[in-house]
Design a protein around this motif. Structure first.
Motif, PDB file in Angstrom:
ATOM      1  N   ALA A 197       0.823  -1.212   0.000  1.00  0.00           N
ATOM      2  CA  ALA A 197       0.000   0.000   0.000  1.00  0.00           C
ATOM      3  C   ALA A 197       0.852   1.256   0.000  1.00  0.00           C
ATOM      4  O   ALA A 197       0.576   2.225  -0.723  1.00  0.00           O
ATOM      5  N   SER A 198       1.914   1.265   0.792  1.00  0.00           N
ATOM      6  CA  SER A 198       2.774   2.453   0.833  1.00  0.00           C
ATOM      7  C   SER A 198       3.517   2.642  -0.475  1.00  0.00           C
ATOM      8  O   SER A 198       3.780   3.774  -0.887  1.00  0.00           O
ATOM      9  N   ASP A 199       3.855   1.534  -1.156  1.00  0.00           N
ATOM     10  CA  ASP A 199       4.542   1.642  -2.443  1.00  0.00           C
ATOM     11  C   ASP A 199       3.676   2.371  -3.468  1.00  0.00           C
ATOM     12  O   ASP A 199       4.166   3.241  -4.199  1.00  0.00           O
ATOM     13  N   VAL A 200       2.410   2.009  -3.555  1.00  0.00           N
ATOM     14  CA  VAL A 200       1.544   2.649  -4.537  1.00  0.00           C
ATOM     15  C   VAL A 200       1.400   4.136  -4.221  1.00  0.00           C
ATOM     16  O   VAL A 200       1.459   4.988  -5.121  1.00  0.00           O
ATOM     17  N   SER A 201       1.262   4.447  -2.959  1.00  0.00           N
ATOM     18  CA  SER A 201       1.174   5.859  -2.560  1.00  0.00           C
ATOM     19  C   SER A 201       2.457   6.609  -2.909  1.00  0.00           C
ATOM     20  O   SER A 201       2.420   7.721  -3.459  1.00  0.00           O
ATOM     21  N   ASP A 202       3.607   5.996  -2.610  1.00  0.00           N
ATOM     22  CA  ASP A 202       4.887   6.639  -2.905  1.00  0.00           C
ATOM     23  C   ASP A 202       5.077   6.820  -4.411  1.00  0.00           C
ATOM     24  O   ASP A 202       5.635   7.827  -4.862  1.00  0.00           O
ATOM     25  N   ALA A 203       4.639   5.824  -5.186  1.00  0.00           N
ATOM     26  CA  ALA A 203       4.769   5.920  -6.640  1.00  0.00           C
ATOM     27  C   ALA A 203       3.964   7.089  -7.188  1.00  0.00           C
ATOM     28  O   ALA A 203       4.418   7.809  -8.090  1.00  0.00           O
ATOM     29  N   VAL A 204       2.771   7.298  -6.651  1.00  0.00           N
ATOM     30  CA  VAL A 204       1.949   8.432  -7.094  1.00  0.00           C
ATOM     31  C   VAL A 204       2.647   9.747  -6.766  1.00  0.00           C
ATOM     32  O   VAL A 204       2.719  10.661  -7.593  1.00  0.00           O
ATOM     33  N   GLN A 205       3.209   9.846  -5.576  1.00  0.00           N
ATOM     34  CA  GLN A 205       3.866  11.099  -5.187  1.00  0.00           C
ATOM     35  C   GLN A 205       5.147  11.351  -5.982  1.00  0.00           C
ATOM     36  O   GLN A 205       5.547  12.499  -6.173  1.00  0.00           O
ATOM     37  N   ALA A 206       5.763  10.272  -6.491  1.00  0.00           N
ATOM     38  CA  ALA A 206       6.981  10.426  -7.288  1.00  0.00           C
ATOM     39  C   ALA A 206       6.722  11.146  -8.604  1.00  0.00           C
ATOM     40  O   ALA A 206       7.663  11.609  -9.268  1.00  0.00           O
ATOM     41  N   LEU A 207       5.463  11.266  -8.992  1.00  0.00           N
ATOM     42  CA  LEU A 207       5.111  12.018 -10.200  1.00  0.00           C
ATOM     43  C   LEU A 207       5.586  13.472 -10.142  1.00  0.00           C
ATOM     44  O   LEU A 207       5.814  14.108 -11.177  1.00  0.00           O
ATOM     45  N   ALA A 208       5.743  13.977  -8.940  1.00  0.00           N
ATOM     46  CA  ALA A 208       6.146  15.371  -8.786  1.00  0.00           C
ATOM     47  C   ALA A 208       7.512  15.647  -9.408  1.00  0.00           C
ATOM     48  O   ALA A 208       7.851  16.805  -9.697  1.00  0.00           O
ATOM     49  N   SER A 209       8.295  14.583  -9.645  1.00  0.00           N
ATOM     50  CA  SER A 209       9.639  14.754 -10.208  1.00  0.00           C
ATOM     51  C   SER A 209       9.651  14.727 -11.731  1.00  0.00           C
ATOM     52  O   SER A 209      10.718  14.847 -12.339  1.00  0.00           O
ATOM     53  N   VAL A 210       8.484  14.554 -12.360  1.00  0.00           N
ATOM     54  CA  VAL A 210       8.408  14.443 -13.817  1.00  0.00           C
ATOM     55  C   VAL A 210       7.969  15.788 -14.394  1.00  0.00           C
ATOM     56  O   VAL A 210       6.807  16.181 -14.251  1.00  0.00           O
ATOM     57  N   PRO A 211       8.862  16.508 -15.067  1.00  0.00           N
ATOM     58  CA  PRO A 211       8.507  17.857 -15.529  1.00  0.00           C
ATOM     59  C   PRO A 211       7.401  17.873 -16.570  1.00  0.00           C
ATOM     60  O   PRO A 211       6.668  18.866 -16.679  1.00  0.00           O
ATOM     61  N   GLU A 212       7.256  16.787 -17.333  1.00  0.00           N
ATOM     62  CA  GLU A 212       6.207  16.753 -18.364  1.00  0.00           C
ATOM     63  C   GLU A 212       4.822  16.473 -17.792  1.00  0.00           C
ATOM     64  O   GLU A 212       3.821  16.572 -18.495  1.00  0.00           O
ATOM     65  N   ALA A 213       4.755  16.086 -16.514  1.00  0.00           N
ATOM     66  CA  ALA A 213       3.488  15.691 -15.900  1.00  0.00           C
ATOM     67  C   ALA A 213       2.802  16.880 -15.239  1.00  0.00           C
ATOM     68  O   ALA A 213       3.441  17.702 -14.580  1.00  0.00           O
ATOM     69  N   ASP A 214       1.487  16.960 -15.411  1.00  0.00           N
ATOM     70  CA  ASP A 214       0.678  17.982 -14.761  1.00  0.00           C
ATOM     71  C   ASP A 214       0.087  17.374 -13.485  1.00  0.00           C
ATOM     72  O   ASP A 214      -0.839  16.558 -13.552  1.00  0.00           O
ATOM     73  N   PRO A 215       0.602  17.729 -12.312  1.00  0.00           N
ATOM     74  CA  PRO A 215       0.140  17.098 -11.069  1.00  0.00           C
ATOM     75  C   PRO A 215      -1.288  17.436 -10.699  1.00  0.00           C
ATOM     76  O   PRO A 215      -1.847  16.832  -9.780  1.00  0.00           O
ATOM     77  N   LYS A 216      -1.901  18.385 -11.414  1.00  0.00           N
ATOM     78  CA  LYS A 216      -3.286  18.739 -11.124  1.00  0.00           C
ATOM     79  C   LYS A 216      -4.277  17.980 -12.009  1.00  0.00           C
ATOM     80  O   LYS A 216      -5.486  18.142 -11.875  1.00  0.00           O
ATOM     81  N   ARG A 217      -3.748  17.162 -12.923  1.00  0.00           N
ATOM     82  CA  ARG A 217      -4.610  16.353 -13.788  1.00  0.00           C
ATOM     83  C   ARG A 217      -4.107  14.913 -13.772  1.00  0.00           C
ATOM     84  O   ARG A 217      -3.400  14.474 -14.672  1.00  0.00           O
ATOM     85  N   VAL A 218      -4.460  14.208 -12.723  1.00  0.00           N
ATOM     86  CA  VAL A 218      -3.971  12.844 -12.521  1.00  0.00           C
ATOM     87  C   VAL A 218      -5.146  11.897 -12.342  1.00  0.00           C
ATOM     88  O   VAL A 218      -5.986  12.091 -11.458  1.00  0.00           O
ATOM     89  N   VAL A 219      -5.216  10.894 -13.199  1.00  0.00           N
ATOM     90  CA  VAL A 219      -6.199   9.833 -13.034  1.00  0.00           C
ATOM     91  C   VAL A 219      -5.451   8.570 -12.636  1.00  0.00           C
ATOM     92  O   VAL A 219      -4.413   8.241 -13.211  1.00  0.00           O
ATOM     93  N   VAL A 220      -5.933   7.879 -11.628  1.00  0.00           N
ATOM     94  CA  VAL A 220      -5.333   6.618 -11.202  1.00  0.00           C
ATOM     95  C   VAL A 220      -6.292   5.499 -11.560  1.00  0.00           C
ATOM     96  O   VAL A 220      -7.475   5.525 -11.195  1.00  0.00           O
ATOM     97  N   LEU A 221      -5.787   4.536 -12.347  1.00  0.00           N
ATOM     98  CA  LEU A 221      -6.592   3.410 -12.812  1.00  0.00           C
ATOM     99  C   LEU A 221      -6.029   2.116 -12.238  1.00  0.00           C
ATOM    100  O   LEU A 221      -4.821   1.854 -12.344  1.00  0.00           O
ATOM    101  N   GLY A 222      -6.884   1.308 -11.660  1.00  0.00           N
ATOM    102  CA  GLY A 222      -6.465   0.007 -11.156  1.00  0.00           C
ATOM    103  C   GLY A 222      -7.315  -1.085 -11.758  1.00  0.00           C
ATOM    104  O   GLY A 222      -8.538  -0.947 -11.860  1.00  0.00           O
TER     105      GLY A 222
END
Length: 391
Positions: A197-222
């Motif tokens: 559970a913590s891994d998935v949460s940490d992976a989502v937060q790691a998006l902040a390091s991707v300059p091409e990613a818009d952190p305000k438009r994130v969809v999570v699909l499982g």
């Protein structure tokens, strides 16, 4: 620059298969489904295996079946390792992916992985020190920042199922203009439930390091069991308000009620095996982890299930939607023809509806904004499955 080759080299160690003809038939169907050709070699001895692998390596990544648990050194061109039985993961340099414990059908998964990575390669990003704490990112062409699709694979939380299950979905969403963030994570059988559970949460937060990613438009699909992880991560983020907070959560044939799934012994007791207890023995963990017990999540949701899925899975999605609709959450249900895997098949009608619903939420169109079009993949759009994880 020359076009990527469509020829796949597949090399078998002596005694790796019980019947060569059956393996050749399966490989042939997998190659045909992707519009590929192949060279299948059965080595007579260890020296022959090494020679065949080195010869094939000159043409790029090779699929190798060295024998379950056998020592193997990947060539410089890289390898997909396939072991039909259960064994420890091979994370050695040069082995891009290790498909293990999926029986002979692991060959088809290997061909699919070769195809997706030859024509639509991604890049590995690590969000932790453990080998499983990694993400494969694909970035669309053009100017960003782009909306992001976080993908969480299923497989009833068992180690033999990995993020290659979501390759086709990732390729399609990247073609639609999303940064795709395909998450791998530690599994309870080799670590702990809480670590997953913590891994998935940490992976989502790691998006902040991707300059091409818009952190305000994130969809999570499982998908399947991955939906439990995705919706839990979304609920945790809504409650904690971290740097990256998903704006939409999508359950694709999800395991959304852990108590129900456990009581019905779905996946041969997969829930109790993963959690480490039944509901009565650890009610707090079940309620903290089960999406239906976390309602309201505080985030818009899509709940998707194909009508020919296993009855328990369809019932669970409908039960969850009904419960969520009774809360302040904004929730939409999508159903359509197909089975458990149709919901992640880019060639399916239900996937088209899913993608359109995600677009409508993440990037509403205006008259001046044409809808993004997914680029067609080489080979047929559908991805028929013969032996798949039930969740």
């Amino acid at each position: 620059m020359s076009e990527p080759t469509c020829r796949v080299d597949i090399v078998f160690a002596p005694g790796a298969v019980a019947h060569r003809g059956t393996a050749e038939e399966l490989v042939g169907r997998a190659l045909d489904a992707r519009g590929l050709t192949g060279d299948v070699r059965f080595a007579a001895d260890t020296a022959g295996l090494e020679r065949a692998v080195q010869s094939a390596a000159g043409r790029g990544e090779v699929i190798v079946v060295p024998g379950t648990g056998a020592s193997f050194t990947a060539p410089a061109g890289g390898a997909i390792r396939v072991d039909f039985g259960e064994c420890e993961a091979d994370r050695s340099p040069g082995t891009r992916v290790h498909i293990r414990g999926r029986g002979l059908d692991g060959l088809r998964y290997a061909v699919d992985s070769w195809f997706h990575h030859r024509f639509h390669p991604g890049r590995i990003v690590r969000y932790g020190d453990h080998p499983d704490q990694r993400v494969e990112v694909r970035i669309p062409g053009g100017d960003g920042p782009f909306p992001v699709a976080v993908l969480v694979h299923g497989g009833f939380w068992r180690p033999r199922w990995e993020f290659d299950l979501m390759d086709a979905t990732a390729v399609d969403l990247t073609a639609r203009g999303y940064v795709t963030w395909n998450v791998e994570y530690r599994r309870p059988a080799e670590n702990r439930w809480a670590a997953m559970a913590s891994d998935v949460s940490d992976a989502v937060q790691a998006l902040a390091s991707v300059p091409e990613a818009d952190p305000k438009r994130v969809v999570v699909l499982g998908h399947s069991a991955g939906a439990q992880l995705a919706l839990r991560a979304a609920a945790d983020a809504a409650a904690e308000d971290p740097a990256v907070r998903p704006t939409l959560a999508v359950s694709l044939a999800g395991v959304l009620n852990l108590r129900l799934a456990g009581e019905r012994h779905l996946g041969e007791g997969a829930v109790a095996d993963a959690v480490g207890s039944d509901w009565a023995g650890d009610r707090a963990t079940y309620e903290r982890s089960s999406p239906i017990d976390r309602l309201p999540l505080g985030i818009p949701q899509l709940v998707v299930c194909a009508v020919d899925d296993e009855p328990d899975m369809l019932e669970m999605s409908r039960q969850y939607h009904e419960a969520a609709a009774a809360t302040p959450d904004d929730v939409v249900r999508i159903e359509g023809p197909g089975d458990h895997f149709t919901v992640i098949d880019p060639g399916s009608e239900i996937w088209r509806r899913i993608a359109e619903a995600i677009d409508a939420r993440i990037r509403p169109r205006t008259t001046s904004t044409p809808p993004p079009a997914a680029r067609p993949l080489p080979g047929p759009g559908s991805d028929p499955r013969t032996s798949r994880p039930s969740s």
